[in-house]
Design a protein around this motif. Sequence first.
Motif: not given
Length: 464
Positions: A197-212
Amino acid sequence: MAMPPRTCPHRLLPISLGVFQGVLLLFFALFVSYNKSLPQAEDASLVAIQLYGTFPLFQDIQVMLVVGLGLLLTFLPHYGLSALTHNFLLLNFSTQWALVLQGLLHYFHHGQVLLDLHNLLTAEFAAVTVVISVGAILGRTSPCQLLVVAACEVPAYLASEWAIVTHLGVQDVGGTITIHVFSCYFGLGVSKALFGAAQQPVHPKETPTHRSDLMSLVGTLILWVFWPSFVAVLCEPGDAQHHAILNTFLAMSASAVTTVVASSLLENDNKLSPGHLQNGSLAGGVAIGVVADMAMPPVVALALGSLSAMVCVLGFKFLTPLLVRKLALQDQCGIHNLHGMPGILGAVASAVVVLVAPEDISGSHFSQVSSTEENAREEAWGQRGDHGVGRQALYQVVGLVVAIGGSLFAGLLTGAILRLPCLTRPPERLCFDDSMHFKIQDQAKRPEPGDTAEEGALALKERD
């Protein structure tokens, strides 16, 4: 004294894979042989025609699963190597595991499992469910955990496919219900049981980039091009296969155009969302699979493709944030939006098409059914009375319910297994990071400032 417990999970992966491959070698040596009943002298030319008609579609599916699906998962900028490799590993592991299980269940004759191209195709379809399901937990799990998911999901899929297609007689040539819906809710069940039930925090490496995002979109394009082969490969040659190819193309073309429209209207300044394009353009292929070979006007395929794309885009925009807030549901790749909701839409559409279809809809050999069962089913469909049509429409809906309920239950059990102490998840700092699983040559071989002692030791071990 504390080092052995931390190194055990890393040694568990090669040991378990080595044992699996060794046991498989022994099993194949003792029990597996090629199906020699097909190439008779009098029909050798017919067998050759069937092989050359199926093998190009098989190659298309290989490109889809190995290259297209692998690249689709590279939207995480620091996790591309892991996503591609895990997809490749799970595909091969699950296919071999499915060959063993379905061989013993369906192809075991006189002490031997008879192997042919059809067996391999159906085994790969079982593997597809695994690589879709793990999209819900991508980046926050170890390779050992992913292999456990594969080991549990393949038998669950085979049982579900038997209940839905063989027992209920559900028509699903493209695997909309048996593959996409099942894999989606299995993955969501695993995610819910694993993360709780714990909401997973947003990870700093989770955000896509232009290249990815660009690499992921290339994967979408590859999947889009070859998707008709996936839907049509197990159709009966002739009209059914022809209709499946045409309907799949029409649905996916409509979903691609509709995705651009929906994404532009929902995003600020009418700009497109890469995530919408990567997923919404494929939604039509998911939804059309269950009705692709049925007798229906071409406009139905276009309409279903458009509706599925809108459902997918709206799901990313509104439903996913809602599920995170209300249920703390982790769905890293948005499999609910691409596979779950379009799959449900396609299943409902199949019930409607069955009710109004002017002619027989049976055109596939997706399931492992005996000739007696198949003849009985064809006789029942030959009557084509209102009662029989209504019953088949009901079976389509019941099959959907069975797929969702069975996959959720099996997924929750599998997620509970993943919480065992020997299957520890990676530390939060190393989630969504290739350095957890690969030697990165341009990366410093020392812990970063501020790391805990445990994370530093783990990082040094992985990088050395």
